[in-house]
Write an enzyme that holds these catalytic residues in place. Structure first.
Site, PDB file in Angstrom:
ATOM      1  N   HIS A 190      -4.180  58.215  19.816  1.00  0.00           N
ATOM      2  CA  HIS A 190      -3.347  58.699  20.912  1.00  0.00           C
ATOM      3  C   HIS A 190      -2.064  59.373  20.442  1.00  0.00           C
ATOM      4  O   HIS A 190      -1.510  60.204  21.150  1.00  0.00           O
ATOM      5  CB  HIS A 190      -3.113  57.597  21.939  1.00  0.00           C
ATOM      6  CG  HIS A 190      -4.320  57.407  22.792  1.00  0.00           C
ATOM      7  ND1 HIS A 190      -5.291  56.487  22.487  1.00  0.00           N
ATOM      8  CD2 HIS A 190      -4.769  58.096  23.860  1.00  0.00           C
ATOM      9  CE1 HIS A 190      -6.277  56.606  23.372  1.00  0.00           C
ATOM     10  NE2 HIS A 190      -5.977  57.562  24.211  1.00  0.00           N
ATOM     11  N   GLU A 432     -17.204  57.630  30.138  1.00  0.00           N
ATOM     12  CA  GLU A 432     -16.829  57.462  28.736  1.00  0.00           C
ATOM     13  C   GLU A 432     -17.520  56.270  28.103  1.00  0.00           C
ATOM     14  O   GLU A 432     -17.363  56.006  26.912  1.00  0.00           O
ATOM     15  CB  GLU A 432     -15.306  57.371  28.583  1.00  0.00           C
ATOM     16  CG  GLU A 432     -14.623  56.339  29.445  1.00  0.00           C
ATOM     17  CD  GLU A 432     -13.101  56.368  29.310  1.00  0.00           C
ATOM     18  OE1 GLU A 432     -12.573  56.924  28.342  1.00  0.00           O
ATOM     19  OE2 GLU A 432     -12.436  55.796  30.205  1.00  0.00           O
ATOM     20  N   ASP A 456     -13.881  58.510  23.915  1.00  0.00           N
ATOM     21  CA  ASP A 456     -14.514  57.195  23.894  1.00  0.00           C
ATOM     22  C   ASP A 456     -16.025  57.299  23.897  1.00  0.00           C
ATOM     23  O   ASP A 456     -16.700  56.527  23.216  1.00  0.00           O
ATOM     24  CB  ASP A 456     -14.032  56.363  25.091  1.00  0.00           C
ATOM     25  CG  ASP A 456     -12.670  55.760  24.810  1.00  0.00           C
ATOM     26  OD1 ASP A 456     -12.467  55.246  23.693  1.00  0.00           O
ATOM     27  OD2 ASP A 456     -11.795  55.814  25.686  1.00  0.00           O
ATOM     28  N   CYS A 503     -12.360  65.610  30.050  1.00  0.00           N
ATOM     29  CA  CYS A 503     -10.954  65.505  29.641  1.00  0.00           C
ATOM     30  C   CYS A 503     -10.812  64.933  28.244  1.00  0.00           C
ATOM     31  O   CYS A 503      -9.711  64.707  27.772  1.00  0.00           O
ATOM     32  CB  CYS A 503     -10.161  64.688  30.663  1.00  0.00           C
ATOM     33  SG  CYS A 503     -10.814  63.035  30.885  1.00  0.00           S
TER      34      CYS A 503
HETATM   35  C1  PEP Z   1     -11.477  59.856  26.494  1.00  0.00           C
HETATM   36  O1  PEP Z   1     -11.843  58.737  26.169  1.00  0.00           O
HETATM   37  O2  PEP Z   1     -12.106  60.897  26.205  1.00  0.00           O
HETATM   38  C2  PEP Z   1     -10.224  60.031  27.247  1.00  0.00           C
HETATM   39  C3  PEP Z   1      -9.881  61.207  27.727  1.00  0.00           C
HETATM   40  O3  PEP Z   1      -9.429  58.939  27.398  1.00  0.00           O
HETATM   41  P1  PEP Z   1      -8.472  58.366  26.267  1.00  0.00           P
HETATM   42  O4  PEP Z   1      -8.446  59.341  25.122  1.00  0.00           O
HETATM   43  O5  PEP Z   1      -7.141  58.173  26.884  1.00  0.00           O
HETATM   44  O6  PEP Z   1      -9.155  57.085  25.893  1.00  0.00           O
HETATM   45 MG    MG Z   2     -10.930  56.989  27.054  1.00  0.00          MG
END
Ligand code: PEP
Ligand code: MG
Length: 575
Positions: A190, A432, A456, A503
């Site tokens: 992140h 996900e 994920d 996303c």
């Molecule tokens: C994902 O898992 O692709 C996502 C967009 O969520 P995060 O990266 O916040 O886990």
């Molecule tokens: Mg995620």
């Protein structure tokens, strides 16, 4: 002489500035009188335990990546945490003097540091730095942080750190922090994701030599090629000033596409949206011509502070985002805490597999108080724009139904209180978890929309931790298996007449975009900085052409074959 380090270019760009080495123990705690020595001692014990777990993780990662010898230092730090002269002495001080844990530990550590620093023996003098580092880590934990000083930076710098947590990254001020380099880390951690949304060039996983970069050294960060040049020569500085200019010129040229809709050469319309983590990201979103927000990671609102945000605070933020986006679609995801996103002030049980544990919607359903607060804030803000609410990590239909039930309950409660709630809120879910992807036909009947979270989805499908560089070879967005899952989800949604977006980081990946376009993905949500290059590509390509390749791509055996095919077709298309 110039020293060159290599790492993963996690957020593109070029920066030249003085290094700022992140120190942990710069904070001097204030002495406070406390009433309950027992609970203060407990706070200290918990912080020590958290620091021990954290150091254990860093040690393991360092050992995997760089070998046992390099990991020894962290072993020494863990041993210091078990040293009775340090921790027990601080516990005693709390009891005897009735002072706060931060102060007690700081004082005890300081007396150690003074003695060790005055020694003739160099090895013992070096131990002083270890005591400072370890006590600083624990004090940071007591203060609800894992590092200190990031938010205090007020001059142009390139931050050098062993690692940055998402909450550290959340506190970076792009006006001053021109880039960062970390010793460990991966592209989908992140911190890396946030660096991209802040458009701060970043290199992660640059290795142990990173620790030799001292504050004040001149650093060139080439986060296009993944290189860090320390103490560069005058010629190198000149060369990179030119490269930086050319990079920025290209970005400025792309701005001409900012106000345009995204339509392929053969007239197929898609939506390019942005991922954000805070209102501070909105500026970049607007500059880069996003057609909406495809993912607002609300968990970042809960970080970098010492208590949960209230309903009113959240309401103001959601309202602000909706207003700024002027009726464009805004997908706000409910709290996704867990995995690598921790909240130090919320004492969650330590889990051995946090990515498989009580995270995201699982946590929200078990802590309905937090969830309801967020839902109310969202519902109240809904009348200020085109709000879409999204639940993360749904695996089974019961989670979906329960989350929807709580949302409906809060909506009814607000309506009864006479609060206006928009009648056109869409409610969707992230895909996900592989179980949800495989059940997408069923979920498509339930949800108003899907957003595929490949960060994920890939880690769970490949059973490869998204944070672990040693298994990063398995992290393959364009692997036929992943593409099959994605196509399944897109087809399921389209069959039910629901829109489907993505996303995860894959949505902004130039290698994947033509494939996703061909498969019929409608919304691509990415770091704002990737939108204009993606728009430029889509405007010059034909969706029908890519759609015709999909079956052959899915029949291939590996990501390499797929990428070679895509590359060749892209090459011939641009000729
Ligand atoms: C994902 O898992 O692709 C996502 C967009 O969520 P995060 O990266 O916040 O886990
Ligand atoms: Mg995620």
């Amino acid at each position: 002489m110039t020293r060159v380090l290599t790492g993963v270019a996690a957020s593109p760009g070029i920066a030249i500035a003085k290094a700022y080495r992140m120190q942990r123990a710069e904070f001097v705690p204030v002495k406070e009188k406390i009433g309950d020595a027992k609970s203060e001692q407990e706070r200290l014990r918990t912080a020590v335990e958290e620091a021990r777990v954290e150091l254990g993780k860093i040690r393991e990662l360092t050992e995997q990546r760089l070998g046992a010898a390099k990991a020894e230092i962290f072993e020494a730090h863990i041993m210091l945490l078990e040293d009775p002269d340090l921790i027990d002495a601080a516990l005693e001080k709390i009891e005897n003097e009735g002072v706060n844990a931060e102060y007690a530990l700081y004082e005890v550590a300081q007396s150690f540091i003074d003695i060790l620093s005055a020694m003739d023996n160099e090895l013992l003098r070096e131990r002083a730095a270890d005591v400072r580092d370890v006590s600083g880590r624990v004090i940071g934990r007591l203060r609800g942080q894992t590092h200190t000083a990031v938010s205090d930076i007020v001059e142009e710098t390139i931050v050098i750190a062993d690692d940055l947590t998402p909450s550290d990254t959340a506190q970076l001020k792009p006006a001053y922090v021109k880039g960062f380099v970390t010793e460990i880390g991966s592209r989908t951690s992140h911190s890396a994701i946030m660096a991209r949304s802040l458009e701060i060039p970043a290199i992660v996983g640059a290795g142990a030599e990173t620790s030799e970069i001292r504050s004040g050294m001149t650093v060139i960060l080439d986060a296009v090629e993944g290189r860090v040049l320390v103490n560069p020569s005058e010629e190198e500085l000149e060369e990179y000033r030119r490269k930086k200019e050319a990079y920025e010129r290209r970005r400025a040229e792309l701005r001409r596409l900012a106000g345009l809709p995204t339509v392929s050469k053969d007239g197929h319309r898609v939506e390019l949206a942005a991922n954000i983590g805070s209102v501070d990201d909105l500026q970049k979103v607007l500059e880069n011509g996003a057609e909406g927000i495809g993912l607002f990671r609300t968990e970042f609102l809960y970080m970098g502070r010492s208590s949960l945000p209230t309903e009113e605070e959240q309401y103001q933020i959601y309202k602000h985002v909706l207003e700024k986006m002027e009726n464009k679609p805004v997908v706000i995801r409910t709290l996704d805490i867990g995995g690598d996103k921790e909240l130090p002030y919320m004492k969650l049980p330590v889990e051995s597999n946090p990515f498989l544990g009580l995270r995201a919607v699982r946590l929200c359903l078990s802590r309905q108080d937090l969830f309801r607060t967020q839902l109310r804030a969202l519902l109240r803000a809904s009348r200020f724009g085109q709000l879409k609410i999204m639940f993360p990590m749904i695996a089974v239909v019961e989670e979906w139904m329960e989350a929807k039930r709580l949302l409906e309950e809060e909506k009814q409660r607000l309506l009864q209180e006479g609060v206006e709630v928009s009648g056109r809120i869409e409610v969707g879910m992230m895909i996900e978890v592989p179980a949800a992807a495989l059940a997408s036909e069923m979920f498509a009947k339930e949800a108003d929309f899907f957003s595929i979270g490949t960060n994920d989805l890939i880690q769970y499908t490949m059973a490869a931790d998204r944070m672990n560089e040693t298994v990063s070879y398995l992290y393959q967005p364009c692997h036929p298996t992943i593409l099959r899952l994605i196509r399944m989800v897109i087809q399921a949604a389209n069959k039910e007449g629901k829109w489907v977006g993505m996303c995860g980081e894959m949505a902004g990946d130039a290698r994947a975009i033509p494939i996703l376009l061909g498969m019929g993905l409608y919304e691509f949500s990415m770091s704002a900085g990737f939108i204009l290059p993606a728009r430029e590509f889509i405007m010059q390509t034909s969706r029908t052409e890519w759609a015709a390749y999909i079956d052959s791509l899915l029949a291939m055996r590996s990501q390499t074959e797929i990428e070679q095919f895509v590359q060749a077709k892209k090459g011939s298309a641009s000729e």
